[in-house]
Design a protein around this motif. Structure first.
Motif, short mmCIF file in Angstrom:
data_model
loop_
_atom_site.label_atom_id
_atom_site.label_comp_id
_atom_site.label_asym_id
_atom_site.label_seq_id
_atom_site.Cartn_x
_atom_site.Cartn_y
_atom_site.Cartn_z
N ASP A 1 0.83 -1.20 0.00
CA ASP A 1 0.00 0.00 0.00
C ASP A 1 0.87 1.26 0.00
O ASP A 1 0.53 2.26 -0.65
N HIS A 2 1.98 1.20 0.70
CA HIS A 2 2.89 2.35 0.73
C HIS A 2 3.44 2.62 -0.67
O HIS A 2 3.55 3.79 -1.09
N ALA A 3 3.73 1.56 -1.41
CA ALA A 3 4.22 1.73 -2.78
C ALA A 3 3.15 2.36 -3.66
O ALA A 3 3.45 3.20 -4.53
N VAL A 4 1.89 1.98 -3.44
CA VAL A 4 0.78 2.56 -4.20
C VAL A 4 0.68 4.07 -3.93
O VAL A 4 0.55 4.88 -4.85
N VAL A 5 0.73 4.44 -2.65
CA VAL A 5 0.63 5.86 -2.29
C VAL A 5 1.79 6.66 -2.86
O VAL A 5 1.61 7.80 -3.32
N GLN A 6 2.97 6.09 -2.84
CA GLN A 6 4.12 6.78 -3.43
C GLN A 6 3.91 7.02 -4.92
O GLN A 6 4.22 8.10 -5.45
N ALA B 1 0.56 12.51 4.41
CA ALA B 1 0.61 13.84 5.04
C ALA B 1 1.74 14.68 4.46
O ALA B 1 1.58 15.88 4.22
N GLY B 2 2.87 14.04 4.18
CA GLY B 2 4.03 14.76 3.66
C GLY B 2 3.84 15.27 2.24
O GLY B 2 4.56 16.19 1.80
N LEU B 3 2.87 14.71 1.52
CA LEU B 3 2.64 15.16 0.15
C LEU B 3 2.13 16.59 0.08
O LEU B 3 2.22 17.24 -0.97
N ALA B 4 1.61 17.09 1.20
CA ALA B 4 1.18 18.50 1.22
C ALA B 4 2.35 19.43 0.96
O ALA B 4 2.16 20.55 0.45
N ASP B 5 3.57 18.98 1.28
CA ASP B 5 4.76 19.79 1.03
C ASP B 5 5.30 19.62 -0.39
O ASP B 5 6.27 20.28 -0.77
#
Length: 295
Positions: free
Chosen positions: A90-95, A138-142
């Motif tokens: 799932d982390h790979a998907v979000v990335q 959350a970090g994608l906001a940056d």
């Protein structure tokens, strides 16, 4: 908006998609099987065939949309004991989704909790293998993404719920002949009706600021003992305390029975004007649909 939804035919997705369509949004739903594709099409959404392993396809679908609602997760692998592996996938998907949306100001709504500053609560959050994914979202906001996290309560209940906490407890109760809880059963699970969670996603898409942490629980916490007693009444079996040393054997592959957490929705309601209207957990279980053959 044109919205790409993963998990579109699943428990929560099947409620979110009609909610978005009724509000005038264009929805494209990811479908990995013919059955899922038929379900997505029947709701009135467009179908994109593929699965979570096709990262290039996910990037393309995200880039072609104004926003992404990511609800899919490999629950089969998780329930088979591969939670860490499912979380890593799932982390790979979000990335991949984040890379496609970076710098565009487009929306990505994912599932998860960020740290709160409370050491005990944060330790519980960090212990969840999915916490790394939440931090990445959350970090994608940056990175120029309007990223939003929705904390889905552990019990999201309705007639659509086939594999969640309540069906799992019912199955264990039927298999063992008792409706169990650990110790005094005072540990609490937050809850929400699926049809209250769906409009929260629509409101998040339309109104939430970048970096928002939203809480989808409509009840802060119901004790597991009360849940077990309700199940016991419906099955006409006793609700009993299971000693901690016997819990692993009694509850098999359900380690979440010891979970103890509360979740307030006050800030989320204020921010979005969200007003839940559907029955609470105990009232919903009392309706009896969890005990029909479909479950």
């Amino acid at each position: 908006m044109r919205v790409f939804v993963t998990g579109a035919s699943g428990h929560i997705g099947s409620a979110v998609v009609p909610e978005l369509l009724q509000a005038g949004h264009q929805v494209v739903g990811l479908a990995r099987s013919d059955a899922s594709a038929a379900a997505v099409q029947a709701m009135g959404a467009q179908v994109r065939r593929g699965d979570l392993g096709d990262l290039n396809g996910l990037r393309e679908a995200a880039a072609d949309a104004d926003g992404v609602v990511h609800l899919a997760f490999d629950h089969d692998t998780m329930t088979a004991g591969g939670f860490a592996g499912a979380a890593a996938a799932d982390h790979a998907v979000v990335q991949a989704l984040g890379d496609a949306l970076a710098g565009t100001g487009k929306t990505l709504i994912g599932v998860g909790l960020t740290r709160t500053g409370d050491a005990k609560r944060d330790a519980a959050i960090d212990a969840n293998p999915r916490s790394a994914t939440a931090r990445t979202i959350a970090g994608l906001a940056d990175r120029g993404v309007r990223s939003i996290l929705v904390a889905i309560p552990p019990v999201t209940h309705s007639a659509r719920d086939r594999h969640g906490f309540i069906p799992t407890l019912i199955k264990i109760a039927r298999d063992t002949g008792v409706s169990g809880y650990i110790g005094d059963g005072a540990n609490r699970w937050p809850a929400a009706h699926t049809l209250d969670v769906a409009p929260l996603y629509r409101l998040a898409l339309e109104k939430a600021p970048a970096g928002a942490q939203l809480y989808a629980a409509t009840e802060q916490g119901i004790t597991v003992r009360e849940i077990a007693e309700t199940i016991g009444r419906h099955l006409d079996i006793p609700a009993v305390s299971i000693p901690a040393e016997q819990a692993a054997d009694h509850f098999k592959n359900f380690p979440f029975v010891t979970l103890d957490i509360t979740m307030s929705n006050a800030e989320t309601r204020r921010l979005l004007g969200w007003e839940p209207v559907h029955p609470g957990l105990i009232a919903d279980v009392e309706q009896g649909h969890y005990f029909t053959p479909l479950h």
